[in-house]
Design a protein around this motif. Structure first.
Motif: not given
Length: 99
Positions: A59-64
């Motif tokens: 779920q981190i903003e920069g993606g997986i």
């Protein structure tokens, strides 16, 4: 979430947190778990920590890829025996740079 479902959820959370607090008081004095039970009990903190951390990786903003970079950086710091604060700071810095 409907009211009955909320009540069931809260009661379930209550039972899950109550059992590990009450169970030691109910065991006989001097009781020791068996080898397999001790191995299970030793794994519980790591399983709980994983259950809390892994969803955040996705779920981190920069993606997986950003999440994987954060985990990799923190893992390298942890395996290098860096203090916890440094390990967390490295993870936060990588997340900031990747976002």
């Amino acid at each position: 979430m409907s009211d009955p479902m909320l009540l069931i959820t809260v009661l379930g959370m209550m039972v899950v947190t109550l059992v590990p607090r009450v169970l030691p008081a109910m065991l006989p004095t001097g009781w020791r778990p068996g080898r397999r039970a001790q191995a299970f009990l030793d794994a519980v903190p790591f399983a709980a920590l994983g259950a809390l951390i892994i969803p955040g990786v996705f779920q981190i903003e920069g993606g997986i890829m950003a999440g994987a970079a954060v985990v990799a950086g923190a893992a390298v710091a942890a395996f290098a025996r860096a203090p916890l604060a440094i390990t967390v700071a490295i993870g936060v810095a990588i997340a900031y740079l990747m976002a």
